[in-house]
Design a protein around this motif. Structure first.
Motif, PDB file in Angstrom:
ATOM      1  N   PHE A   4      11.022  10.313 -30.941  1.00 56.29           N
ATOM      2  CA  PHE A   4      10.310   9.141 -30.447  1.00 56.29           C
ATOM      3  C   PHE A   4       8.856   9.331 -30.822  1.00 56.29           C
ATOM      4  O   PHE A   4       8.288  10.410 -30.636  1.00 56.29           O
ATOM      5  N   GLY A   5       8.248   8.296 -31.370  1.00 58.36           N
ATOM      6  CA  GLY A   5       6.850   8.408 -31.745  1.00 58.36           C
ATOM      7  C   GLY A   5       6.119   7.099 -31.558  1.00 58.36           C
ATOM      8  O   GLY A   5       6.734   6.034 -31.422  1.00 58.36           O
ATOM      9  N   GLY A   6       4.813   7.190 -31.562  1.00 54.80           N
ATOM     10  CA  GLY A   6       3.969   6.018 -31.465  1.00 54.80           C
ATOM     11  C   GLY A   6       2.523   6.433 -31.266  1.00 54.80           C
ATOM     12  O   GLY A   6       2.200   7.617 -31.157  1.00 54.80           O
ATOM     13  N   TYR A   7       1.663   5.447 -31.215  1.00 52.90           N
ATOM     14  CA  TYR A   7       0.227   5.695 -31.115  1.00 52.90           C
ATOM     15  C   TYR A   7      -0.252   5.610 -29.673  1.00 52.90           C
ATOM     16  O   TYR A   7       0.187   4.734 -28.924  1.00 52.90           O
ATOM     17  N   ILE A   8      -1.123   6.534 -29.316  1.00 50.43           N
ATOM     18  CA  ILE A   8      -1.703   6.564 -27.979  1.00 50.43           C
ATOM     19  C   ILE A   8      -3.221   6.575 -28.122  1.00 50.43           C
ATOM     20  O   ILE A   8      -3.762   6.969 -29.155  1.00 50.43           O
TER      21      ILE A   8
ATOM     22  N   GLU B 142      -8.096   9.327 -25.541  1.00 46.10           N
ATOM     23  CA  GLU B 142      -8.435   9.839 -24.214  1.00 46.10           C
ATOM     24  C   GLU B 142      -7.201   9.948 -23.316  1.00 46.10           C
ATOM     25  O   GLU B 142      -7.226  10.623 -22.302  1.00 46.10           O
ATOM     26  N   GLY B 143      -6.086   9.303 -23.675  1.00 47.28           N
ATOM     27  CA  GLY B 143      -4.868   9.351 -22.872  1.00 47.28           C
ATOM     28  C   GLY B 143      -4.072  10.628 -23.042  1.00 47.28           C
ATOM     29  O   GLY B 143      -3.125  10.867 -22.305  1.00 47.28           O
ATOM     30  N   ARG B 144      -4.467  11.473 -23.980  1.00 48.18           N
ATOM     31  CA  ARG B 144      -3.687  12.684 -24.233  1.00 48.18           C
ATOM     32  C   ARG B 144      -3.938  13.785 -23.221  1.00 48.18           C
ATOM     33  O   ARG B 144      -3.147  14.708 -23.091  1.00 48.18           O
TER      34      ARG B 144
ATOM     35  N   PRO C  63       3.735  22.884 -25.133  1.00 45.78           N
ATOM     36  CA  PRO C  63       4.360  22.325 -26.322  1.00 45.78           C
ATOM     37  C   PRO C  63       5.670  21.595 -26.046  1.00 45.78           C
ATOM     38  O   PRO C  63       6.233  20.994 -26.944  1.00 45.78           O
ATOM     39  N   GLN C  64       6.150  21.644 -24.792  1.00 46.13           N
ATOM     40  CA  GLN C  64       7.371  20.911 -24.452  1.00 46.13           C
ATOM     41  C   GLN C  64       7.135  20.109 -23.184  1.00 46.13           C
ATOM     42  O   GLN C  64       6.298  20.465 -22.362  1.00 46.13           O
TER      43      GLN C  64
ATOM     44  N   THR D 202      14.739  15.892 -21.676  1.00 44.10           N
ATOM     45  CA  THR D 202      14.290  17.169 -21.131  1.00 44.10           C
ATOM     46  C   THR D 202      13.872  18.093 -22.269  1.00 44.10           C
ATOM     47  O   THR D 202      14.516  18.132 -23.323  1.00 44.10           O
ATOM     48  N   ASP D 203      12.791  18.790 -22.053  1.00 48.22           N
ATOM     49  CA  ASP D 203      12.289  19.800 -22.990  1.00 48.22           C
ATOM     50  C   ASP D 203      12.129  19.289 -24.421  1.00 48.22           C
ATOM     51  O   ASP D 203      12.532  19.949 -25.373  1.00 48.22           O
ATOM     52  N   ALA D 204      11.504  18.124 -24.564  1.00 46.11           N
ATOM     53  CA  ALA D 204      11.196  17.601 -25.902  1.00 46.11           C
ATOM     54  C   ALA D 204      10.010  18.365 -26.464  1.00 46.11           C
ATOM     55  O   ALA D 204       9.076  18.710 -25.735  1.00 46.11           O
ATOM     56  N   ASP D 205      10.038  18.646 -27.757  1.00 48.60           N
ATOM     57  CA  ASP D 205       8.880  19.246 -28.417  1.00 48.60           C
ATOM     58  C   ASP D 205       7.809  18.170 -28.560  1.00 48.60           C
ATOM     59  O   ASP D 205       8.098  17.049 -28.975  1.00 48.60           O
ATOM     60  N   VAL D 206       6.578  18.508 -28.226  1.00 42.52           N
ATOM     61  CA  VAL D 206       5.466  17.559 -28.227  1.00 42.52           C
ATOM     62  C   VAL D 206       4.529  17.879 -29.389  1.00 42.52           C
ATOM     63  O   VAL D 206       4.150  19.032 -29.586  1.00 42.52           O
ATOM     64  N   ASP D 207       4.178  16.849 -30.153  1.00 40.58           N
ATOM     65  CA  ASP D 207       3.202  17.006 -31.228  1.00 40.58           C
ATOM     66  C   ASP D 207       2.259  15.806 -31.186  1.00 40.58           C
ATOM     67  O   ASP D 207       2.709  14.675 -31.070  1.00 40.58           O
ATOM     68  N   ILE D 208       0.977  16.063 -31.269  1.00 41.07           N
ATOM     69  CA  ILE D 208      -0.018  14.992 -31.307  1.00 41.07           C
ATOM     70  C   ILE D 208      -0.890  15.234 -32.530  1.00 41.07           C
ATOM     71  O   ILE D 208      -1.428  16.324 -32.704  1.00 41.07           O
ATOM     72  N   SER D 209      -0.989  14.220 -33.385  1.00 37.74           N
ATOM     73  CA  SER D 209      -1.823  14.357 -34.573  1.00 37.74           C
ATOM     74  C   SER D 209      -2.851  13.244 -34.597  1.00 37.74           C
ATOM     75  O   SER D 209      -2.654  12.184 -34.012  1.00 37.74           O
ATOM     76  N   TYR D 210      -3.942  13.497 -35.269  1.00 41.81           N
ATOM     77  CA  TYR D 210      -5.016  12.511 -35.351  1.00 41.81           C
ATOM     78  C   TYR D 210      -4.631  11.396 -36.299  1.00 41.81           C
ATOM     79  O   TYR D 210      -4.122  11.642 -37.383  1.00 41.81           O
ATOM     80  N   ALA D 211      -4.852  10.164 -35.888  1.00 40.91           N
ATOM     81  CA  ALA D 211      -4.653   9.006 -36.754  1.00 40.91           C
ATOM     82  C   ALA D 211      -6.011   8.367 -37.034  1.00 40.91           C
ATOM     83  O   ALA D 211      -6.349   8.105 -38.173  1.00 40.91           O
ATOM     84  N   THR D 212      -6.768   8.127 -36.008  1.00 34.37           N
ATOM     85  CA  THR D 212      -8.128   7.599 -36.135  1.00 34.37           C
ATOM     86  C   THR D 212      -8.968   8.278 -35.060  1.00 34.37           C
ATOM     87  O   THR D 212      -8.452   9.088 -34.292  1.00 34.37           O
ATOM     88  N   SER D 213     -10.220   7.904 -34.967  1.00 31.71           N
ATOM     89  CA  SER D 213     -11.065   8.529 -33.944  1.00 31.71           C
ATOM     90  C   SER D 213     -10.683   8.087 -32.539  1.00 31.71           C
ATOM     91  O   SER D 213     -10.962   8.790 -31.576  1.00 31.71           O
ATOM     92  N   THR D 214     -10.041   6.934 -32.405  1.00 34.66           N
ATOM     93  CA  THR D 214      -9.685   6.449 -31.074  1.00 34.66           C
ATOM     94  C   THR D 214      -8.189   6.495 -30.782  1.00 34.66           C
ATOM     95  O   THR D 214      -7.793   6.432 -29.629  1.00 34.66           O
TER      96      THR D 214
END
Length: 175
Positions: A100-104, A107-109, A115-116, A132-144
């Protein structure tokens, strides 16, 4: 990174494939020239990348999706824009994970477990589910905005029952 620039991973997300597929398409078809970055990590004009994907018939035709809501164990709730759930195709022995992915909003992070995480996902048009126990990854898309990705084996996703409808109150005539 400038929001009008994208890297190979971001182009892959636009096309719904892995980064290696984009590298292979560039070798095979050409037509997408880097505008910055390095040889190992080039960047491209977002507009040029989208046009290139359209020319290859690799840009999925989608309509903007309504945002999804994620509620993490512990109570933090965030909104996810352009939500996307990917499940393995039947019989695909190489892809054994759901994502599952999408943009956040950046500041909401704060407070997102890493990591899970265990999270309830409510997306328009889908039955709410908990992972349960999903691996979490957050990458930069823009400054906001940032791209949030949750990955898990299919057996960790459980559909949640929706709240039952209340029975209508009886009137004098019904009695």
């Amino acid at each position: 990174m400038n929001p009008s620039q994208v890297n190979l991973s971001q182009i892959a997300r636009l096309a719904g494939v892995g980064r290696v597929a984009v590298v292979n398409w560039r070798r095979r078809h050409g037509g997408l020239d880097a505008t910055g970055g390095t040889e190992e990590s080039p960047t491209f004009s977002r507009e040029a990348a989208e046009q290139w994907l359209r020319a290859l018939c690799r840009l999925p035709q989608t309509t903007p999706a309504e945002p999804a809501t994620l509620t993490f164990e512990g109570g933090q709730t965030i909104t996810v824009y352009a939500p996307d759930l990917r499940v393995p195709a039947p019989g695909n022995r190489y892809d054994r994970y759901e994502e599952f992915g999408g943009y956040i909003h950046a500041e909401g992070r704060d407070g997102i477990p890493w990591p899970q995480a265990t999270v309830r996902i409510e997306a328009p048009g889908q039955t709410p589910y908990t992972v349960t126990d999903a691996d979490v990854d957050i990458s930069y898309a823009t400054s906001t905005m940032q791209y949030l990705s949750l990955i898990w084996p299919p057996e960790r996703r459980q559909l949640q029952a929706t709240a039952p409808a209340l029975a209508p109150a009886q009137t004098e005539e019904d009695r």
